[in-house]
Design a protein around this motif. Structure first.
Motif, PDB file in Angstrom:
ATOM      1  N   ALA A  98       0.834  -1.210   0.000  1.00  0.00           N
ATOM      2  CA  ALA A  98       0.000   0.000   0.000  1.00  0.00           C
ATOM      3  C   ALA A  98       0.863   1.252   0.000  1.00  0.00           C
ATOM      4  O   ALA A  98       0.589   2.199  -0.758  1.00  0.00           O
ATOM      5  CB  ALA A  98      -0.944  -0.001   1.201  1.00  0.00           C
ATOM      6  N   LEU A  99       1.898   1.263   0.815  1.00  0.00           N
ATOM      7  CA  LEU A  99       2.791   2.420   0.842  1.00  0.00           C
ATOM      8  C   LEU A  99       3.435   2.624  -0.522  1.00  0.00           C
ATOM      9  O   LEU A  99       3.470   3.739  -1.043  1.00  0.00           O
ATOM     10  CB  LEU A  99       3.861   2.254   1.928  1.00  0.00           C
ATOM     11  N   SER A 100       3.927   1.544  -1.123  1.00  0.00           N
ATOM     12  CA  SER A 100       4.569   1.636  -2.430  1.00  0.00           C
ATOM     13  C   SER A 100       3.593   2.106  -3.506  1.00  0.00           C
ATOM     14  O   SER A 100       3.914   2.978  -4.324  1.00  0.00           O
ATOM     15  CB  SER A 100       5.154   0.270  -2.802  1.00  0.00           C
ATOM     16  N   GLU A 101       2.392   1.555  -3.495  1.00  0.00           N
ATOM     17  CA  GLU A 101       1.390   1.932  -4.493  1.00  0.00           C
ATOM     18  C   GLU A 101       1.024   3.410  -4.378  1.00  0.00           C
ATOM     19  O   GLU A 101       0.934   4.118  -5.386  1.00  0.00           O
ATOM     20  CB  GLU A 101       0.150   1.059  -4.331  1.00  0.00           C
ATOM     21  N   LEU A 102       0.836   3.875  -3.164  1.00  0.00           N
ATOM     22  CA  LEU A 102       0.445   5.276  -2.980  1.00  0.00           C
ATOM     23  C   LEU A 102       1.599   6.237  -3.230  1.00  0.00           C
ATOM     24  O   LEU A 102       1.411   7.285  -3.855  1.00  0.00           O
ATOM     25  CB  LEU A 102      -0.156   5.483  -1.590  1.00  0.00           C
ATOM     26  N   VAL A 103       2.793   5.897  -2.771  1.00  0.00           N
ATOM     27  CA  VAL A 103       3.946   6.766  -3.042  1.00  0.00           C
ATOM     28  C   VAL A 103       4.152   6.870  -4.551  1.00  0.00           C
ATOM     29  O   VAL A 103       4.490   7.938  -5.068  1.00  0.00           O
ATOM     30  CB  VAL A 103       5.213   6.255  -2.323  1.00  0.00           C
ATOM     31  N   GLY A 104       3.881   5.785  -5.274  1.00  0.00           N
ATOM     32  CA  GLY A 104       4.015   5.791  -6.728  1.00  0.00           C
ATOM     33  C   GLY A 104       3.080   6.750  -7.428  1.00  0.00           C
ATOM     34  O   GLY A 104       3.292   7.094  -8.589  1.00  0.00           O
ATOM     35  N   THR A 105       2.041   7.209  -6.758  1.00  0.00           N
ATOM     36  CA  THR A 105       1.089   8.145  -7.371  1.00  0.00           C
ATOM     37  C   THR A 105       1.499   9.608  -7.211  1.00  0.00           C
ATOM     38  O   THR A 105       0.845  10.485  -7.760  1.00  0.00           O
ATOM     39  CB  THR A 105      -0.321   7.988  -6.745  1.00  0.00           C
ATOM     40  N   LEU A 106       2.542   9.867  -6.441  1.00  0.00           N
ATOM     41  CA  LEU A 106       2.878  11.243  -6.079  1.00  0.00           C
ATOM     42  C   LEU A 106       3.704  11.992  -7.124  1.00  0.00           C
ATOM     43  O   LEU A 106       3.958  13.190  -6.961  1.00  0.00           O
ATOM     44  CB  LEU A 106       3.605  11.266  -4.729  1.00  0.00           C
ATOM     45  N   GLY A 107       4.149  11.314  -8.161  1.00  0.00           N
ATOM     46  CA  GLY A 107       4.924  11.997  -9.197  1.00  0.00           C
ATOM     47  C   GLY A 107       6.315  12.387  -8.748  1.00  0.00           C
ATOM     48  O   GLY A 107       6.854  13.394  -9.202  1.00  0.00           O
ATOM     49  N   LEU A 108       6.912  11.598  -7.870  1.00  0.00           N
ATOM     50  CA  LEU A 108       8.245  11.883  -7.359  1.00  0.00           C
ATOM     51  C   LEU A 108       9.315  11.236  -8.234  1.00  0.00           C
ATOM     52  O   LEU A 108       9.041  10.268  -8.944  1.00  0.00           O
ATOM     53  CB  LEU A 108       8.383  11.330  -5.933  1.00  0.00           C
ATOM     54  N   SER A 109      10.530  11.756  -8.148  1.00  0.00           N
ATOM     55  CA  SER A 109      11.653  11.109  -8.814  1.00  0.00           C
ATOM     56  C   SER A 109      11.882   9.742  -8.178  1.00  0.00           C
ATOM     57  O   SER A 109      11.396   9.460  -7.069  1.00  0.00           O
ATOM     58  CB  SER A 109      12.916  11.957  -8.661  1.00  0.00           C
ATOM     59  N   GLU A 110      12.617   8.889  -8.856  1.00  0.00           N
ATOM     60  CA  GLU A 110      12.892   7.553  -8.312  1.00  0.00           C
ATOM     61  C   GLU A 110      13.610   7.643  -6.964  1.00  0.00           C
ATOM     62  O   GLU A 110      13.278   6.922  -6.021  1.00  0.00           O
ATOM     63  CB  GLU A 110      13.725   6.739  -9.299  1.00  0.00           C
ATOM     64  N   GLU A 111      14.576   8.547  -6.866  1.00  0.00           N
ATOM     65  CA  GLU A 111      15.305   8.728  -5.606  1.00  0.00           C
ATOM     66  C   GLU A 111      14.359   9.159  -4.484  1.00  0.00           C
ATOM     67  O   GLU A 111      14.373   8.605  -3.388  1.00  0.00           O
ATOM     68  CB  GLU A 111      16.405   9.778  -5.760  1.00  0.00           C
ATOM     69  N   ALA A 112      13.515  10.132  -4.772  1.00  0.00           N
ATOM     70  CA  ALA A 112      12.573  10.616  -3.755  1.00  0.00           C
ATOM     71  C   ALA A 112      11.579   9.517  -3.386  1.00  0.00           C
ATOM     72  O   ALA A 112      11.271   9.325  -2.209  1.00  0.00           O
ATOM     73  CB  ALA A 112      11.837  11.856  -4.256  1.00  0.00           C
ATOM     74  N   ARG A 113      11.086   8.807  -4.377  1.00  0.00           N
ATOM     75  CA  ARG A 113      10.129   7.723  -4.120  1.00  0.00           C
ATOM     76  C   ARG A 113      10.741   6.666  -3.197  1.00  0.00           C
ATOM     77  O   ARG A 113      10.130   6.251  -2.213  1.00  0.00           O
ATOM     78  CB  ARG A 113       9.678   7.107  -5.449  1.00  0.00           C
ATOM     79  N   ASN A 114      11.965   6.251  -3.500  1.00  0.00           N
ATOM     80  CA  ASN A 114      12.640   5.252  -2.669  1.00  0.00           C
ATOM     81  C   ASN A 114      12.857   5.747  -1.249  1.00  0.00           C
ATOM     82  O   ASN A 114      12.668   5.009  -0.278  1.00  0.00           O
ATOM     83  CB  ASN A 114      13.979   4.842  -3.291  1.00  0.00           C
ATOM     84  N   THR A 115      13.251   7.001  -1.122  1.00  0.00           N
ATOM     85  CA  THR A 115      13.485   7.580   0.200  1.00  0.00           C
ATOM     86  C   THR A 115      12.191   7.667   0.999  1.00  0.00           C
ATOM     87  O   THR A 115      12.144   7.292   2.168  1.00  0.00           O
ATOM     88  CB  THR A 115      14.124   8.980   0.066  1.00  0.00           C
TER      89      THR A 115
END
Length: 150
Positions: free
Chosen positions: A24-41
């Motif tokens: 759930a965290l991964s799916e929702l963070v993936g919707t935020l339009g962040l860079s890969e680095e920001a998404r991973n962090t």
């Protein structure tokens, strides 16, 4: 300030695919339009936050939240899990409504704490949660936020 300022249509998932907290965290963070680095962090920090203590606040609601240097502006995501996700919530019940907050460290409490407060206010009403569970389009979530004045 309204929650609509931080929540984009793309960041609303009315039918989450996730069956675990991590998914759930991964799916929702993936919707935020962040860079890969920001998404991973952000994902790493949110998982760490869940290890410290569950963000499942009860009544089927979780509010995972974090601040980090790789996020440029405050962002909000919403996900609904009709089946529910075991989140180790304080009431022991599965979570159906997830409001995720990612904010830059530099904002301090200027926006982060008021947004967290507004999300909690919005999510505490059983009638609001019932309506959220039956919405079909992301725009309807935004309309409900506007209607509730948060």
């Amino acid at each position: 300030m309204t929650l609509k300022n931080y929540l984009a249509n793309e960041a609303i998932r009315l039918q989450l695919n996730a069956t675990t907290v991590e998914e759930a965290l991964s799916e929702l963070v993936g919707t935020l339009g962040l860079s890969e680095e920001a998404r991973n962090t952000v994902e790493r920090l949110l998982r760490r936050r869940e290890e410290i203590g569950s963000t499942g606040v009860g009544h089927g609601v979780a509010i995972p939240h974090t601040r980090c240097l790789t996020v440029e502006k405050l962002r909000l995501a919403y996900g609904h899990s009709p089946a529910g996700i075991e989140w180790h919530a304080i009431d022991g019940h599965p979570v159906h409504h997830i409001f995720l907050i990612a904010a830059p460290t530099s904002e301090g409490g200027d926006k982060y704490l008021p947004v967290l407060s507004k999300v909690a206010q919005f999510a505490k009403e059983p009638e609001t949660l019932h309506r959220l569970a039956h919405l079909a389009e992301p725009q309807e979530v935004l309309a409900l936020i506007e209607e509730k004045g948060v």
